[in-house]
Design a protein around this motif. Structure first.
Motif, PDB file in Angstrom:
ATOM      1  N   UNK A  13      42.761  38.811  27.923  1.00  0.00           N
ATOM      2  CA  UNK A  13      42.120  38.936  29.355  1.00  0.00           C
ATOM      3  C   UNK A  13      42.190  40.310  29.992  1.00  0.00           C
ATOM      4  N   UNK A  14      42.984  41.038  29.542  1.00  0.00           N
ATOM      5  CA  UNK A  14      42.850  42.350  30.197  1.00  0.00           C
ATOM      6  C   UNK A  14      41.568  43.118  29.668  1.00  0.00           C
ATOM      7  N   UNK A  15      41.401  42.962  28.440  1.00  0.00           N
ATOM      8  CA  UNK A  15      40.329  43.644  27.682  1.00  0.00           C
ATOM      9  C   UNK A  15      38.924  42.883  28.116  1.00  0.00           C
ATOM     10  N   UNK A  16      38.962  41.824  28.602  1.00  0.00           N
ATOM     11  CA  UNK A  16      37.742  41.128  28.672  1.00  0.00           C
ATOM     12  C   UNK A  16      36.999  41.917  30.128  1.00  0.00           C
ATOM     13  N   UNK A  17      35.511  41.368  29.868  1.00  0.00           N
ATOM     14  CA  UNK A  17      34.861  42.223  31.008  1.00  0.00           C
ATOM     15  C   UNK A  17      34.923  41.646  32.377  1.00  0.00           C
ATOM     16  N   UNK A  18      34.506  42.484  33.301  1.00  0.00           N
ATOM     17  CA  UNK A  18      34.753  42.033  34.630  1.00  0.00           C
ATOM     18  C   UNK A  18      34.195  40.646  34.988  1.00  0.00           C
ATOM     19  N   UNK A  19      32.833  40.575  34.319  1.00  0.00           N
ATOM     20  CA  UNK A  19      32.114  39.076  34.520  1.00  0.00           C
ATOM     21  C   UNK A  19      33.042  38.069  34.464  1.00  0.00           C
ATOM     22  N   UNK A  20      33.528  38.251  33.133  1.00  0.00           N
ATOM     23  CA  UNK A  20      34.301  36.926  32.391  1.00  0.00           C
ATOM     24  C   UNK A  20      35.350  36.760  33.518  1.00  0.00           C
ATOM     25  N   UNK A  21      36.171  37.793  33.829  1.00  0.00           N
ATOM     26  CA  UNK A  21      37.540  37.595  34.757  1.00  0.00           C
ATOM     27  C   UNK A  21      36.977  36.882  36.145  1.00  0.00           C
ATOM     28  N   UNK A  22      35.892  37.556  36.699  1.00  0.00           N
ATOM     29  CA  UNK A  22      35.318  37.062  38.028  1.00  0.00           C
ATOM     30  C   UNK A  22      35.089  35.434  37.620  1.00  0.00           C
ATOM     31  N   UNK A  23      34.537  35.136  36.542  1.00  0.00           N
ATOM     32  CA  UNK A  23      34.141  33.560  36.559  1.00  0.00           C
ATOM     33  C   UNK A  23      35.289  32.767  36.692  1.00  0.00           C
ATOM     34  N   UNK A  24      36.290  33.252  35.715  1.00  0.00           N
ATOM     35  CA  UNK A  24      37.446  32.510  35.574  1.00  0.00           C
ATOM     36  C   UNK A  24      38.233  32.366  36.896  1.00  0.00           C
ATOM     37  N   UNK A  25      38.206  33.410  37.491  1.00  0.00           N
ATOM     38  CA  UNK A  25      39.157  33.608  38.629  1.00  0.00           C
ATOM     39  C   UNK A  25      38.437  32.961  39.899  1.00  0.00           C
ATOM     40  N   UNK A  26      37.345  33.088  40.279  1.00  0.00           N
ATOM     41  CA  UNK A  26      36.554  32.324  41.436  1.00  0.00           C
ATOM     42  C   UNK A  26      36.456  31.093  41.009  1.00  0.00           C
ATOM     43  N   UNK A  27      36.388  30.722  39.963  1.00  0.00           N
ATOM     44  CA  UNK A  27      36.227  29.138  39.592  1.00  0.00           C
ATOM     45  C   UNK A  27      37.642  28.365  39.275  1.00  0.00           C
ATOM     46  N   UNK A  28      38.784  29.204  39.762  1.00  0.00           N
ATOM     47  CA  UNK A  28      39.799  28.724  39.477  1.00  0.00           C
ATOM     48  C   UNK A  28      40.167  27.991  38.253  1.00  0.00           C
ATOM     49  N   UNK A  29      39.772  28.558  37.078  1.00  0.00           N
ATOM     50  CA  UNK A  29      40.166  28.217  35.602  1.00  0.00           C
ATOM     51  C   UNK A  29      41.066  29.212  34.915  1.00  0.00           C
ATOM     52  N   UNK A  30      42.192  28.597  34.310  1.00  0.00           N
ATOM     53  CA  UNK A  30      43.216  29.493  33.838  1.00  0.00           C
ATOM     54  C   UNK A  30      43.034  29.231  32.139  1.00  0.00           C
ATOM     55  N   UNK A  31      43.337  30.305  31.558  1.00  0.00           N
ATOM     56  CA  UNK A  31      43.583  30.325  30.005  1.00  0.00           C
ATOM     57  C   UNK A  31      44.952  29.770  29.661  1.00  0.00           C
ATOM     58  N   UNK A  32      44.721  28.535  28.783  1.00  0.00           N
ATOM     59  CA  UNK A  32      46.084  27.706  28.577  1.00  0.00           C
ATOM     60  C   UNK A  32      46.615  27.114  29.651  1.00  0.00           C
ATOM     61  N   UNK A  33      46.059  27.034  30.775  1.00  0.00           N
ATOM     62  CA  UNK A  33      46.723  26.372  31.921  1.00  0.00           C
ATOM     63  C   UNK A  33      46.934  24.895  31.849  1.00  0.00           C
ATOM     64  N   UNK A  34      47.605  24.262  32.693  1.00  0.00           N
ATOM     65  CA  UNK A  34      48.074  22.825  32.513  1.00  0.00           C
ATOM     66  C   UNK A  34      47.086  21.964  33.024  1.00  0.00           C
ATOM     67  N   UNK A  35      46.162  22.107  33.674  1.00  0.00           N
ATOM     68  CA  UNK A  35      45.124  21.227  34.286  1.00  0.00           C
ATOM     69  C   UNK A  35      43.885  20.939  33.190  1.00  0.00           C
ATOM     70  N   UNK A  36      43.466  19.467  33.557  1.00  0.00           N
ATOM     71  CA  UNK A  36      42.327  19.231  32.778  1.00  0.00           C
ATOM     72  C   UNK A  36      41.162  20.136  32.363  1.00  0.00           C
TER      73      UNK A  36
END
Length: 387
Positions: A13-36
């Motif tokens: 995640x740290x090596x990922x580009x800013x745009x992908x980090x922004x997508x996930x963070x603003x959309x409230x999507x986590x990597x390997x998170x517990x939600x559907x």
């Protein structure tokens, strides 16, 4: 290699580009998170691939099993609520798609049958299992409906009432699908129907199932149409016409419509005027597809027809797509058992990604569904619409 530790996830995640980090963070999507709607990562190169390829990389990596998500519809709903300014495509993808739309005619007469061969000829056995009894591969009308069959019958009757069909009339169905609307209109309203399609599979099924009704089905492109009709309808076909052909399409409809006729166009619509289409959808689902905006439609029919009514029920497509997805999941074990050499795991992942991605898009109101009623410029009297 699957990711098995939080440190590996965080490093990727740290090596990922800013745009992908922004997508996930603003959309409230986590990597390997517990939600559907969270993403379960199976390949540590996933985010780097999304960085390079954006929408295409996201879709192809899912098809290849690089990641999973229990609720793809919710994932895309969240992504599309936050994505702005076409960030889901790289600069070069934008340039390529602009050139394709403005310089080349992807939807020329010569290429007209491409989408039929690629998508609609996938197999009647799939669509017969996934769709309703009328085999409607377009948005249902869910007002006062609690299941797919009722929603699609509502849609068919809504169209017939908007067209004000009467016994003895002739109806031209541009892009007639598997003949469900033609069957309904001929049986319930007593009209004679001429349908055209670019799919051999669709034509064959219509000839088999509807031979006892006054229905003629032609395997031809809309630009080859001749004759005059009391009514014209086109459902879920305009998305295949293409930017360079919009005006030609309306010229054909205008030419074939009698002076006192009515033409109903049922199409997916976009909120933003653009010449582009999602690259993954273009490659794997609807080659040469293009979603029109209201501006593009208005410019195309100007001077040819009068718009009498514009009805938007886009949220109903979310329900329709999720009903198709439910049917697809239920029928999949039987489908692969009967056709083991035709359908595989890659197809399964592609199809469920497609259905749920589109459902999420309509849920986020990134896409709309329009029924537009037109009459000739010389048509007498007023038109009173129905809902």
């Amino acid at each position: 290699m699957p990711l098995n530790s939080d440190s590996a996830i965080n490093q990727t995640h740290a090596d990922a580009p800013d745009i992908v980090e922004t997508w996930l963070e603003e959309a409230d999507i986590k990597l390997n998170g517990p939600r559907a709607w969270d993403i379960t990562v199976h390949n540590p190169d996933l985010l780097d691939r999304i960085k390079r390829e954006r929408s295409m990389g996201l879709g192809e990596s899912y098809m290849e099993g690089w990641w999973d998500c229990d609720a793809l519809d919710e994932l895309f709903f969240r992504l599309l609520m936050k994505e702005q300014d076409g960030e889901s495509m790289t600069r070069w993808q934008h340039i390529y798609l602009w050139i394709v739309s403005h310089v080349w005619n992807q939807q020329s007469v010569k290429r007209a049958f491409h989408v039929g061969e690629h998508h609609y000829d996938t197999g009647n056995e799939l669509f017969e299992r996934m769709l309703d009894p009328y085999m409607q591969y377009s948005c249902g009308y869910w007002k006062n409906a609690d299941n797919l069959a009722a929603a699609q019958q509502n849609k068919l009757d809504l169209i017939c009432r908007k067209l004000k069909l009467e016994p003895g009339m002739t109806l031209l169905d541009i892009g007639c699908g598997w003949g469900g609307l033609a069957h309904y209109a001929a049986e319930k309203y007593g009209v004679a129907v001429v349908g055209i399609t670019v799919s051999k599979e669709q034509q064959q099924l219509i000839l088999q199932k509807h031979k006892d009704l006054p229905i003629t089905v032609l395997l031809e492109d809309y630009r080859e149409l001749e004759g005059h009709f009391d009514r014209i309808v086109s459902v879920g076909m305009f998305e295949h016409v293409g930017l360079k052909n919009y005006q030609t399409y309306f010229k054909v409809a205008s030419k074939c419509l009698k002076p006192d006729g009515i033409f109903l166009l049922h199409t997916i619509g976009g909120n933003i005027t653009s010449s582009e289409c999602d690259p993954w959808i273009q490659k794997y689902i609807f080659p040469n597809g293009k979603i029109p905006s209201a501006v593009q439609i208005s410019q195309a029919y100007e001077g040819l027809l009068v718009m009498e009514d514009w009805h938007n029920f886009g949220p109903d497509y979310d329900k329709t797509l999720m009903a198709w997805h439910k049917n697809f999941e239920a029928t999949w074990p039987d489908l692969i058992k009967q056709y083991p050499n035709k359908y595989d795991q890659t197809f399964y992942r592609m199809w469920r990604y497609y259905l749920q991605q589109c459902a999420g898009a309509f849920r986020a109101r990134a896409l709309e569904l329009w029924q537009i009623v037109f009459r000739p410029t010389c048509a007498p009297g007023r038109y009173d619409t129905v809902r």
